[in-house]
Write an enzyme that holds these catalytic residues in place. Structure first.
Site, PDB file in Angstrom:
ATOM      1  N   LYS A  18     -52.056 -19.188   0.501  1.00 47.09           N
ATOM      2  CA  LYS A  18     -52.849 -19.149  -0.743  1.00 47.09           C
ATOM      3  C   LYS A  18     -53.908 -20.241  -0.739  1.00 47.09           C
ATOM      4  CE  LYS A  18     -51.140 -23.032  -2.740  1.00 47.09           C
ATOM      5  NZ  LYS A  18     -51.908 -24.232  -2.951  1.00 47.09           N
ATOM      6  N   ASP A 144     -44.979 -22.714  -6.102  1.00 48.69           N
ATOM      7  CA  ASP A 144     -45.879 -21.692  -5.547  1.00 48.69           C
ATOM      8  C   ASP A 144     -45.141 -20.441  -5.073  1.00 48.69           C
ATOM      9  OD1 ASP A 144     -47.998 -23.447  -5.864  1.00 48.69           O
ATOM     10  OD2 ASP A 144     -47.892 -24.189  -3.806  1.00 48.69           O
TER      11      ASP A 144
HETATM   12  O1  C5P Z   1     -42.861 -27.229  -6.701  1.00 46.04           O
HETATM   13  P1  C5P Z   1     -43.045 -27.800  -5.329  1.00 46.04           P
HETATM   14  O2  C5P Z   1     -41.758 -28.237  -4.725  1.00 46.04           O
HETATM   15  O3  C5P Z   1     -43.859 -26.968  -4.420  1.00 46.04           O
HETATM   16  O4  C5P Z   1     -43.897 -29.122  -5.562  1.00 46.04           O
HETATM   17  C1  C5P Z   1     -43.969 -30.123  -4.572  1.00 46.04           C
HETATM   18  C2  C5P Z   1     -44.324 -31.445  -5.238  1.00 46.04           C
HETATM   19  O5  C5P Z   1     -45.663 -31.370  -5.757  1.00 46.04           O
HETATM   20  C3  C5P Z   1     -43.474 -31.814  -6.434  1.00 46.04           C
HETATM   21  O6  C5P Z   1     -42.325 -32.509  -6.049  1.00 46.04           O
HETATM   22  C4  C5P Z   1     -44.422 -32.710  -7.244  1.00 46.04           C
HETATM   23  O7  C5P Z   1     -44.470 -34.001  -6.690  1.00 46.04           O
HETATM   24  C5  C5P Z   1     -45.775 -32.075  -6.984  1.00 46.04           C
HETATM   25  N1  C5P Z   1     -46.149 -31.131  -8.051  1.00 46.04           N
HETATM   26  C6  C5P Z   1     -46.523 -31.608  -9.288  1.00 46.04           C
HETATM   27  N2  C5P Z   1     -46.882 -30.733 -10.275  1.00 46.04           N
HETATM   28  C7  C5P Z   1     -46.890 -29.407 -10.054  1.00 46.04           C
HETATM   29  C8  C5P Z   1     -46.514 -28.876  -8.789  1.00 46.04           C
HETATM   30  C9  C5P Z   1     -46.151 -29.778  -7.805  1.00 46.04           C
HETATM   31  O8  C5P Z   1     -46.535 -32.820  -9.526  1.00 46.04           O
HETATM   32  N3  C5P Z   1     -47.245 -28.579 -11.030  1.00 46.04           N
END
Ligand code: C5P
Length: 309
Positions: A18, A144
């Site tokens: 993406k 995501d």
């Molecule tokens: O949700 P995911 O594990 O992919 O996100 C990875 C990291 O990105 C999270 O641990 C956080 O530090 C950051 N993040 C965030 N806000 C979001 C998505 C991700 O701070 N909306």
């Protein structure tokens, strides 16, 4: 005497990468995530994920930058498999990932593998889950993941996991400048917070001009609306990317930005031909080592092969 039932044959799922056409980052929430308003767009750089019945849980990774992918329980695909195991009556599988999505590149490669694993296990074990149920499982794994199940072009809110459809026409042509070294997503969000300091951050609001550009299907209208609030933070951690961004624009891109949390750079071009020209120019300039072209939008995670033994 009845023969033991045959184990189902391996299932291969293809899943795209993406880019975020718009990534507006709001305040940091109490759970540590940031409130987002984003427009996800699935592009044709793919990982292929094969799940096969095995004696024990296992994972192997090959392809683009495969050495940088963890092959233990931290791999998001393995976490997806264990999540399915905790909810359904399934047996162990081996997960084999062939990477075409840059690792730690801001293109959701890990989330893509998790999405593909959920779709693959649903098919392998006849779980009969609908897309919505798979997306809900995906949301437990990462912000995501639901989008990589859905594909296409979609609005994301919450921490990115709440999806809503977007009316988008046409096909867009992209050139991606890859980096050898990845960027950590949490580190980029932390840098964004640091750069913002203590000033209050408003709730993110989607830009109507982007929505209308997507309805037009015209890349010239879309290019000026591309926006990424994480770009400044990614460039702060990787100042060298600024030079690549400038080079891409100089060599004819309509628009350019950091993809997600970076370090991949995404350039929007007019058509296929312009994409080839830009890819050649960027490679020849020596500022980028690896360049890929892809179109979007494309479908989310989908089964491409199921061997029936
Ligand atoms: O949700 P995911 O594990 O992919 O996100 C990875 C990291 O990105 C999270 O641990 C956080 O530090 C950051 N993040 C965030 N806000 C979001 C998505 C991700 O701070 N909306």
């Amino acid at each position: 005497m009845t023969a033991a039932p045959l184990a189902p044959g391996p299932v291969t799922v293809r899943v795209p990468a993406k880019v975020n056409l718009e990534l507006l980052v709001g305040p940091r929430r109490e759970d540590g995530y940031h409130a987002l308003s984003t427009v996800f767009h699935a592009v044709g750089l793919y990982d292929d994920v094969t799940v096969s019945v095995a004696d024990g849980w296992g994972i192997s990774v090959s392809g683009l930058l495969a050495d940088a992918v963890p092959t233990d329980g931290n791999n998001l695909a393995m976490r997806a498999a264990r999540l399915v195991e905790s909810r359904f009556d399934v047996e162990p599988v081996h997960i084999s990932i062939r990477k075409g999505i840059p690792v730690s590149g801001g293109m959701a490669g890990g989330s893509a593998d998790a999405a593909a694993t959920l779709v693959g296990l649903d098919h392998l074990w006849d779980l009969d889950l609908d897309r919505e149920a798979i997306e809900e499982l995906g949301a437990e794994l990462g912000s995501d993941v639901p989008f990589l199940v859905a594909g296409g072009t979609a609005m994301g809110s919450g921490r990115g996991e709440l999806l809503a459809p977007v009316l988008a026409r046409g096909t867009y042509h992209w050139v991606f400048a890859l980096s050898d070294d990845g960027l950590s997503t949490p580190a980029v969000y932390a840098e964004c917070d640091r750069l913002r300091g203590s000033a209050p951050v408003p709730e993110p609001v989607p830009n109507p001009a982007l929505m209308s550009a997507l309805r037009s299907g015209d890349p010239h209208e879309l290019a000026p609306q591309l926006a990424n609030d994480l770009q400044e933070a990614a460039l702060s951690l990787r100042p060298d990317l600024g030079e690549v961004l400038s080079a891409g624009m100089e060599y004819g891109a309509l628009g350019g930005m950091v993809s997600g949390s970076g370090p991949t750079l995404a350039f929007l071009v007019e058509d296929n031909e312009a994409g080839i020209d830009l890819a050649v120019a960027l490679t020849a300039s020596g500022v980028v080592r690896d360049v890929r072209r892809a179109n979007g939008p494309v479908h989310g995670a989908h089964v491409i092969h199921h061997r029936v033994d």
